[in-house]
Design a protein around this motif. Structure first.
Motif, PDB file in Angstrom:
ATOM      1  N   LEU A 194       0.944  -1.053  -0.135  1.00  0.00           N
ATOM      2  CA  LEU A 194       0.274   0.132   0.517  1.00  0.00           C
ATOM      3  C   LEU A 194       0.477   1.584  -0.135  1.00  0.00           C
ATOM      4  N   ARG A 195       2.079   1.340   0.653  1.00  0.00           N
ATOM      5  CA  ARG A 195       3.104   2.244   0.769  1.00  0.00           C
ATOM      6  C   ARG A 195       3.036   2.846  -0.642  1.00  0.00           C
ATOM      7  N   LYS A 196       3.778   1.858  -1.756  1.00  0.00           N
ATOM      8  CA  LYS A 196       4.216   1.708  -3.027  1.00  0.00           C
ATOM      9  C   LYS A 196       3.545   2.523  -3.283  1.00  0.00           C
ATOM     10  N   MET A 197       2.135   2.549  -3.618  1.00  0.00           N
ATOM     11  CA  MET A 197       0.702   2.296  -3.978  1.00  0.00           C
ATOM     12  C   MET A 197       0.379   4.130  -3.861  1.00  0.00           C
ATOM     13  N   ARG A 198       0.428   4.009  -2.941  1.00  0.00           N
ATOM     14  CA  ARG A 198      -0.273   5.716  -2.112  1.00  0.00           C
ATOM     15  C   ARG A 198       0.518   6.424  -2.426  1.00  0.00           C
ATOM     16  N   ALA A 199       1.922   6.188  -2.889  1.00  0.00           N
ATOM     17  CA  ALA A 199       3.390   6.793  -2.768  1.00  0.00           C
ATOM     18  C   ALA A 199       3.051   7.788  -4.309  1.00  0.00           C
ATOM     19  N   SER A 200       2.150   6.827  -5.661  1.00  0.00           N
ATOM     20  CA  SER A 200       1.900   7.582  -6.087  1.00  0.00           C
ATOM     21  C   SER A 200       0.636   7.677  -6.753  1.00  0.00           C
ATOM     22  N   ASN A 201      -0.226   6.549  -6.484  1.00  0.00           N
ATOM     23  CA  ASN A 201      -1.930   6.975  -6.443  1.00  0.00           C
ATOM     24  C   ASN A 201      -2.779   7.063  -5.389  1.00  0.00           C
ATOM     25  N   ALA A 202      -2.499   7.545  -3.758  1.00  0.00           N
ATOM     26  CA  ALA A 202      -3.947   7.056  -3.065  1.00  0.00           C
ATOM     27  C   ALA A 202      -5.674   6.565  -3.733  1.00  0.00           C
ATOM     28  N   GLU A 203      -5.572   6.543  -5.091  1.00  0.00           N
ATOM     29  CA  GLU A 203      -6.735   6.005  -5.641  1.00  0.00           C
ATOM     30  C   GLU A 203      -6.831   4.293  -5.716  1.00  0.00           C
ATOM     31  N   TRP A 204      -5.438   4.083  -6.316  1.00  0.00           N
ATOM     32  CA  TRP A 204      -4.950   2.850  -6.036  1.00  0.00           C
ATOM     33  C   TRP A 204      -5.385   1.770  -4.944  1.00  0.00           C
ATOM     34  N   ASP A 205      -5.220   2.273  -3.938  1.00  0.00           N
ATOM     35  CA  ASP A 205      -5.135   1.945  -2.815  1.00  0.00           C
ATOM     36  C   ASP A 205      -7.042   1.490  -2.617  1.00  0.00           C
ATOM     37  N   PRO A 239       5.557 -12.606 -14.472  1.00  0.00           N
ATOM     38  CA  PRO A 239       4.347 -12.945 -13.626  1.00  0.00           C
ATOM     39  C   PRO A 239       5.779 -13.914 -12.700  1.00  0.00           C
ATOM     40  N   SER A 240       4.956 -13.677 -11.469  1.00  0.00           N
ATOM     41  CA  SER A 240       6.184 -14.392 -10.367  1.00  0.00           C
ATOM     42  C   SER A 240       4.982 -15.249  -9.475  1.00  0.00           C
ATOM     43  N   CYS A 241       5.253 -16.420  -9.756  1.00  0.00           N
ATOM     44  CA  CYS A 241       4.288 -17.177  -8.563  1.00  0.00           C
ATOM     45  C   CYS A 241       4.762 -17.795  -7.604  1.00  0.00           C
ATOM     46  N   LYS A 242       5.397 -18.005  -6.672  1.00  0.00           N
ATOM     47  CA  LYS A 242       5.856 -18.314  -5.838  1.00  0.00           C
ATOM     48  C   LYS A 242       4.667 -19.194  -4.791  1.00  0.00           C
ATOM     49  N   ARG A 243       4.573 -19.818  -3.792  1.00  0.00           N
ATOM     50  CA  ARG A 243       3.765 -20.818  -3.421  1.00  0.00           C
ATOM     51  C   ARG A 243       2.564 -20.825  -3.410  1.00  0.00           C
ATOM     52  N   GLY A 244       1.973 -21.297  -5.041  1.00  0.00           N
ATOM     53  CA  GLY A 244       1.089 -20.748  -5.436  1.00  0.00           C
ATOM     54  C   GLY A 244       0.161 -18.802  -5.324  1.00  0.00           C
ATOM     55  N   ARG A 245       0.841 -18.321  -5.678  1.00  0.00           N
ATOM     56  CA  ARG A 245       1.056 -17.108  -4.807  1.00  0.00           C
ATOM     57  C   ARG A 245       1.166 -16.318  -6.162  1.00  0.00           C
ATOM     58  N   LEU A 246       0.205 -16.081  -7.521  1.00  0.00           N
ATOM     59  CA  LEU A 246       1.037 -15.009  -8.494  1.00  0.00           C
ATOM     60  C   LEU A 246       0.682 -13.828  -8.366  1.00  0.00           C
ATOM     61  N   LYS A 247       1.506 -12.752  -9.207  1.00  0.00           N
ATOM     62  CA  LYS A 247       1.810 -11.520  -9.512  1.00  0.00           C
ATOM     63  C   LYS A 247       2.320 -10.517 -10.855  1.00  0.00           C
ATOM     64  N   TYR A 248       1.431 -10.048 -10.570  1.00  0.00           N
ATOM     65  CA  TYR A 248       2.737  -9.445 -12.566  1.00  0.00           C
ATOM     66  C   TYR A 248       3.572  -8.532 -11.762  1.00  0.00           C
ATOM     67  N   CYS A 249       5.252  -8.938 -12.329  1.00  0.00           N
ATOM     68  CA  CYS A 249       5.665  -7.982 -11.494  1.00  0.00           C
ATOM     69  C   CYS A 249       5.648  -6.313 -12.122  1.00  0.00           C
ATOM     70  N   ALA A 250       5.476  -6.616 -13.775  1.00  0.00           N
ATOM     71  CA  ALA A 250       5.105  -5.198 -14.560  1.00  0.00           C
ATOM     72  C   ALA A 250       3.931  -4.254 -14.171  1.00  0.00           C
ATOM     73  N   SER A 251       3.034  -5.394 -13.203  1.00  0.00           N
ATOM     74  CA  SER A 251       1.927  -4.546 -12.337  1.00  0.00           C
ATOM     75  C   SER A 251       2.438  -3.301 -10.828  1.00  0.00           C
ATOM     76  N   ASN A 252       0.637  -4.362  -9.907  1.00  0.00           N
ATOM     77  CA  ASN A 252       0.787  -3.445  -8.596  1.00  0.00           C
ATOM     78  C   ASN A 252      -0.383  -3.719  -8.280  1.00  0.00           C
ATOM     79  N   GLN A 253      -1.006  -3.970  -7.248  1.00  0.00           N
ATOM     80  CA  GLN A 253      -1.939  -4.292  -6.783  1.00  0.00           C
ATOM     81  C   GLN A 253      -2.782  -4.155  -7.272  1.00  0.00           C
ATOM     82  N   VAL A 254      -3.208  -2.800  -7.706  1.00  0.00           N
ATOM     83  CA  VAL A 254      -4.729  -2.038  -7.974  1.00  0.00           C
ATOM     84  C   VAL A 254      -4.809  -3.213  -9.550  1.00  0.00           C
TER      85      VAL A 254
END
Length: 396
Positions: free
Chosen positions: A69-80, A357-372
């Protein structure tokens, strides 16, 4: 000797060129998959399950969530805020797809919704808005942001669609009544999200929440919805493309024309309000904004005859191909909602190729993306049952 070396260099370059001509058009086959691997007709796709596991982990490990959340809010509070919204809507669809796991999803939905409501009350509405919200005075007083009201209302409604929660009923009623009253008081049926700034995305989300509240509580705002749709067709449509514009002033002056980071979600939201209008908007967006090169699909931010300026939602625009990361991510929602399997499949190929894509322990995220961004992808991978439940029971 120099001539011999030059010939070898030229031969090597020719070999690379020939190899490129042969292999580059075949590259997408290494990332090809069926659309059902992303958005399953029933149950959860493996990709949705892995994306969900990552997001649920964020809400069970406070330190991990705080870092994201800290990373996202640094760019845009809307993304949180939007990350929370997309996740709650996704979890509602997941619970309808997997009733046996619904209690897990309900607990997460309640945690996210309760914290969001607490922060809104404790910090005020500007906590989830970008800083320029404080630069000017809202035209309508007391100040409200339809961006916040609409998405919170849809979060509350989505939770109650999965399983009733008595504590949320008055909260939804209050939020929906306030939206409806302000729309009825507005001379043009247009409400601000930021001072003197209205967004199509936010109006459609808010009206979806009103529609769900009608289903849940027996109210009837069908006439208001029809009136708003008629107004949007008449006043908020880009003449050249026929697409709905993305932003406008409270008196209907267009600020930004059609945008890919808006229209795909708008078309999906319209499915709950007017099926024919929704499909019309999707087909126009597909024609004007969707593109495929060498088997990889993506989306433009603006139609060819509409000039636009990149902003935080569109993200960086890749030159030559005019690819918008924001529009391409949101295109997954449109393609899934309208069961456009060829487009969805080739979008997924692009995501696996360029999203890292990065998948570790069955958890997927996209490194070129963010949480939102990943939350929006999760929504695209799970959407369907929530809308269908409402549409089967009610007709405007």
């Amino acid at each position: 000797r120099l001539m011999s070396r030059a010939k070898r260099i030229l031969a090597g370059l020719a070999a690379l060129l020939i190899a490129g001509v042969i292999w580059v058009p075949c590259l997408h086959w290494f990332f090809a998959s069926s659309a059902s691997e992303f958005h399953a007709p029933a149950g959860l796709s493996s990709q949705a399950r892995r994306l969900a596991a990552r997001h649920l982990e964020l809400w069970t490990e406070p330190q991990l969530r705080e870092r994201e959340l800290r990373k996202m809010r640094a760019s845009n509070a809307e993304w949180d805020f939007m990350g929370r919204s997309f996740l709650v809507w996704s979890l509602a669809n997941m619970g309808l797809r997997e009733p046996a796991s619904s209690q897990v999803y309900l607990r997460a939905m309640d945690q996210i919704t309760d914290e969001t409501l607490r922060l809104e009350k404790q910090e005020g509405m500007f906590f989830f808005l970008m800083p320029y919200a404080k630069d000017r005075r809202y035209a309508a007083q007391p100040a409200h942001s339809l961006f916040l009201d609409g998405e919170i209302a849809l979060m509350l409604a989505s939770r109650r669609m999965l399983e009733e929660k008595p504590e949320y009923k008055p909260l939804l009623t209050e939020r929906v009544n306030a939206i409806v009253e302000r729309l009825q008081q507005s001379p043009h049926l247009m409400l601000e999200s930021y001072p003197e700034e209205c967004w199509m995305f936010d109006h459609v989300v808010a009206l979806d929440a009103v529609r769900m509240a009608d289903y849940l509580d027996g109210s009837d705002h069908a006439a208001l919805i029809r009136e708003w749709l008629a107004m949007a067709r008449k006043k908020l449509t880009h003449r050249e493309s026929g697409l709905l514009v993305s932003s406008f002033t409270p008196d209907g002056q267009v600020l930004d024309g059609p945008e890919g980071s808006t229209i795909w979600m708008v078309a999906h939201g319209l499915q709950l309000l007017d099926e024919d209008f929704a499909r019309d908007q999707y087909q126009r967006a597909r024609k004007e904004l969707g593109a495929t090169t060498l088997g990889f699909s993506y989306a433009h931010e603006w139609p060819a005859d509409c000039d636009g300026t990149p902003d935080v939602d569109s993200g960086p625009i890749i030159p030559v191909f005019n690819i918008s990361a924001g529009a391409s991510g949101m295109a997954f929602i449109g393609a899934s909602a309208f069961e456009d399997e060829p487009f969805l499949s080739s979008l997924a190929a692009t995501l696996d190729f360029a999203g890292f894509p990065s998948c570790k322990r069955g958890r997927l995220k996209y490194c070129a993306s963010n949480q939102v961004g990943d939350a929006a992808l999760l929504y695209a991978a799970t959407l369907g049952p929530l809308w269908q439940k409402v549409k089967l029971a009610t007709k405007l």
